[in-house]
Design a protein around this motif. Structure first.
Motif, PDB file in Angstrom:
ATOM      1  N   ARG A 104       0.838  -1.214   0.000  1.00  0.00           N
ATOM      2  CA  ARG A 104       0.000   0.000   0.000  1.00  0.00           C
ATOM      3  C   ARG A 104       0.870   1.260   0.000  1.00  0.00           C
ATOM      4  O   ARG A 104       0.673   2.190   0.772  1.00  0.00           O
ATOM      5  N   ASN A 105       1.870   1.235  -0.887  1.00  0.00           N
ATOM      6  CA  ASN A 105       2.799   2.357  -1.092  1.00  0.00           C
ATOM      7  C   ASN A 105       3.601   2.707   0.167  1.00  0.00           C
ATOM      8  O   ASN A 105       3.991   3.857   0.339  1.00  0.00           O
ATOM      9  N   LYS A 106       3.854   1.746   1.022  1.00  0.00           N
ATOM     10  CA  LYS A 106       4.593   2.026   2.253  1.00  0.00           C
ATOM     11  C   LYS A 106       6.068   1.603   2.179  1.00  0.00           C
ATOM     12  O   LYS A 106       6.835   1.906   3.077  1.00  0.00           O
ATOM     13  N   MET A 107       6.461   0.913   1.109  1.00  0.00           N
ATOM     14  CA  MET A 107       7.866   0.525   0.967  1.00  0.00           C
ATOM     15  C   MET A 107       8.688   1.732   0.534  1.00  0.00           C
ATOM     16  O   MET A 107       8.216   2.581  -0.210  1.00  0.00           O
ATOM     17  N   SER A 108       9.914   1.779   0.977  1.00  0.00           N
ATOM     18  CA  SER A 108      10.788   2.899   0.630  1.00  0.00           C
ATOM     19  C   SER A 108      11.220   2.820  -0.835  1.00  0.00           C
ATOM     20  O   SER A 108      11.213   1.743  -1.443  1.00  0.00           O
ATOM     21  N   VAL A 109      11.596   3.964  -1.367  1.00  0.00           N
ATOM     22  CA  VAL A 109      12.115   4.034  -2.736  1.00  0.00           C
ATOM     23  C   VAL A 109      13.334   3.124  -2.868  1.00  0.00           C
ATOM     24  O   VAL A 109      13.475   2.400  -3.850  1.00  0.00           O
ATOM     25  N   LEU A 110      14.185   3.131  -1.872  1.00  0.00           N
ATOM     26  CA  LEU A 110      15.393   2.310  -1.906  1.00  0.00           C
ATOM     27  C   LEU A 110      15.053   0.820  -1.965  1.00  0.00           C
ATOM     28  O   LEU A 110      15.609   0.079  -2.783  1.00  0.00           O
ATOM     29  N   SER A 111      14.121   0.371  -1.130  1.00  0.00           N
ATOM     30  CA  SER A 111      13.716  -1.037  -1.136  1.00  0.00           C
ATOM     31  C   SER A 111      13.106  -1.435  -2.476  1.00  0.00           C
ATOM     32  O   SER A 111      13.404  -2.511  -3.011  1.00  0.00           O
ATOM     33  N   LEU A 112      12.255  -0.582  -3.010  1.00  0.00           N
ATOM     34  CA  LEU A 112      11.628  -0.866  -4.298  1.00  0.00           C
ATOM     35  C   LEU A 112      12.663  -0.907  -5.419  1.00  0.00           C
ATOM     36  O   LEU A 112      12.586  -1.746  -6.319  1.00  0.00           O
ATOM     37  N   SER A 113      13.629  -0.011  -5.355  1.00  0.00           N
ATOM     38  CA  SER A 113      14.675   0.026  -6.370  1.00  0.00           C
ATOM     39  C   SER A 113      15.526  -1.238  -6.336  1.00  0.00           C
ATOM     40  O   SER A 113      15.848  -1.814  -7.379  1.00  0.00           O
ATOM     41  N   ILE A 114      15.882  -1.680  -5.147  1.00  0.00           N
ATOM     42  CA  ILE A 114      16.667  -2.909  -5.007  1.00  0.00           C
ATOM     43  C   ILE A 114      15.857  -4.100  -5.525  1.00  0.00           C
ATOM     44  O   ILE A 114      16.381  -4.932  -6.278  1.00  0.00           O
ATOM     45  N   ALA A 115      14.600  -4.182  -5.139  1.00  0.00           N
ATOM     46  CA  ALA A 115      13.748  -5.279  -5.625  1.00  0.00           C
ATOM     47  C   ALA A 115      13.637  -5.242  -7.143  1.00  0.00           C
ATOM     48  O   ALA A 115      13.729  -6.277  -7.813  1.00  0.00           O
ATOM     49  N   GLY A 116      13.451  -4.041  -7.689  1.00  0.00           N
ATOM     50  CA  GLY A 116      13.359  -3.897  -9.138  1.00  0.00           C
ATOM     51  C   GLY A 116      14.625  -4.357  -9.835  1.00  0.00           C
ATOM     52  O   GLY A 116      14.572  -5.054 -10.860  1.00  0.00           O
ATOM     53  N   ALA A 117      15.783  -4.004  -9.297  1.00  0.00           N
ATOM     54  CA  ALA A 117      17.055  -4.402  -9.895  1.00  0.00           C
ATOM     55  C   ALA A 117      17.232  -5.920  -9.837  1.00  0.00           C
ATOM     56  O   ALA A 117      17.686  -6.545 -10.801  1.00  0.00           O
TER      57      ALA A 117
END
Length: 172
Positions: A104-117
């Protein structure tokens, strides 16, 4: 008659974002190899724009940019490079969008970026396995790509956090 989904302003903005992606892809191709990283490893600078699109424009527009990015990657790196780019990009965008929805949009940008990578690298290795018909690549190359994904995902996440206020002002 069906109403069009994209306004002229949105199409122009997507075009601008695509132009930035293409420039970043070209710059990335000119950079020397990253020491201690796998061959053909790229920093993923253009993923900054894709992440911006996910956060501010939505997953649908991010997918559009991802497909167009892969098309340009195909022109620059050939069909195999384009296929690898498409698989990695689509899996990455789906993972980030899914994690945003689940959290629900609560993950940090950094966490999402790492997951995306990480998911980007998983998508790439799956296509490489299919093309090369070599399933052992998964066990040999994936651990290296996961470490690289964490490192580069962190750098991308930091860059996104830095440029996000600028892009937010431009987008609004």
């Amino acid at each position: 008659m069906r109403k069009t989904q994209y306004s002229t302003k949105k199409i122009a903005f997507l075009g601008l974002m695509l132009a930035v992606i293409v420039v970043l892809l070209a710059i990335e191709r000119m950079l020397p190899p990253v020491p201690f990283f796998p061959p053909n490893f790229k920093l993923g600078l253009s993923n900054i724009i894709i992440m911006f699109a996910i956060f501010f424009m939505g997953a649908k527009d991010a997918f559009v940019l991802g497909v167009l990015k892969s098309f340009f990657n195909t022109l620059m790196r050939g069909v195999v490079g384009g296929a690898i780019s498409l698989a990695g990009g689509m899996l990455s965008i789906a993972a980030i969008a899914g994690l945003m929805w689940i959290s629900r949009n609560k993950m940090s940008v950094l966490s999402l970026s790492i997951a995306g990578a990480i998911f980007h690298n998983i998508g790439q290795i799956i296509v490489a396995i299919i093309i090369l018909r070599s399933p052992h690549l998964f066990m040999l190359y994936l651990p290296v790509l996961l470490v690289a994904g964490v490192v580069m995902g962190s750098l991308t996440g930091i860059c996104v956090k830095i440029v996000m206020p600028v892009f937010e002002r431009i987008y609004k």
